[in-house]
Design a protein around this motif. Structure first.
Motif, PDB file in Angstrom:
ATOM      1  N   UNK A   1     -20.811  13.487 -72.578  1.00  0.00           N
ATOM      2  CA  UNK A   1     -21.275  14.724 -73.170  1.00  0.00           C
ATOM      3  C   UNK A   1     -20.634  15.889 -72.424  1.00  0.00           C
ATOM      4  N   UNK A   2     -19.956  16.728 -73.174  1.00  0.00           N
ATOM      5  CA  UNK A   2     -19.291  17.897 -72.599  1.00  0.00           C
ATOM      6  C   UNK A   2     -20.150  19.114 -72.908  1.00  0.00           C
ATOM      7  N   UNK A   3     -20.553  19.849 -71.874  1.00  0.00           N
ATOM      8  CA  UNK A   3     -21.407  21.004 -72.086  1.00  0.00           C
ATOM      9  C   UNK A   3     -20.688  22.329 -71.834  1.00  0.00           C
ATOM     10  N   UNK A   4     -19.598  22.320 -71.104  1.00  0.00           N
ATOM     11  CA  UNK A   4     -18.876  23.556 -70.791  1.00  0.00           C
ATOM     12  C   UNK A   4     -18.022  23.984 -71.977  1.00  0.00           C
ATOM     13  N   UNK A   5     -18.207  25.229 -72.420  1.00  0.00           N
ATOM     14  CA  UNK A   5     -17.487  25.721 -73.604  1.00  0.00           C
ATOM     15  C   UNK A   5     -15.983  25.745 -73.372  1.00  0.00           C
ATOM     16  N   UNK A   6     -15.550  26.042 -72.162  1.00  0.00           N
ATOM     17  CA  UNK A   6     -14.102  26.038 -71.882  1.00  0.00           C
ATOM     18  C   UNK A   6     -13.532  24.631 -72.065  1.00  0.00           C
TER      19      UNK A   6
ATOM     20  N   UNK B   1     -14.800  22.276 -73.920  1.00  0.00           N
ATOM     21  CA  UNK B   1     -14.838  21.966 -75.356  1.00  0.00           C
ATOM     22  C   UNK B   1     -13.625  22.555 -76.077  1.00  0.00           C
ATOM     23  N   UNK B   2     -13.255  23.780 -75.705  1.00  0.00           N
ATOM     24  CA  UNK B   2     -12.087  24.409 -76.337  1.00  0.00           C
ATOM     25  C   UNK B   2     -10.794  23.672 -75.980  1.00  0.00           C
TER      26      UNK B   2
ATOM     27  N   UNK C   1     -16.958  31.219 -80.649  1.00  0.00           N
ATOM     28  CA  UNK C   1     -16.548  29.813 -80.537  1.00  0.00           C
ATOM     29  C   UNK C   1     -17.386  28.951 -81.485  1.00  0.00           C
ATOM     30  N   UNK C   2     -18.693  29.209 -81.543  1.00  0.00           N
ATOM     31  CA  UNK C   2     -19.542  28.469 -82.483  1.00  0.00           C
ATOM     32  C   UNK C   2     -19.041  28.644 -83.916  1.00  0.00           C
TER      33      UNK C   2
END
Length: 72
Positions: free
Chosen positions: A2-7, A9-10, A53-54
């Motif tokens: 599970x990836x929680x960091x938005x950076x 994820x991008x 981003x969302x």
């Protein structure tokens, strides 16, 4: 995993979709230099950045980066 960091994820998003960081910065409404500074951690993440981003993930159908409520 599970990836929680938005950076993070991008970064995964760019790898999986082939969309460049330049294109993403334009889609998010940021100049590339500012976007790059955000991604490198030089600047913090604003509520506006999270929201954009969302929206990007929803527009492109990249829902696996969102939780069950459609949030990062």
């Amino acid at each position: 995993m599970i990836v929680t960091d938005v950076r993070h994820k991008l970064l995964i998003f760019t790898q999986e979709t082939g969309i460049s960081k330049q294109e993403i910065s334009k889609e998010l409404g940021y100049h590339y230099n500012h976007f790059s500074a955000i991604m490198s951690g030089k600047y913090g993440l604003s509520d506006r950045f999270y929201g954009e981003v969302e929206k990007l993930f929803r527009r492109t159908g990249y829902i696996k980066a969102l939780d069950n409520k459609g949030r990062l």
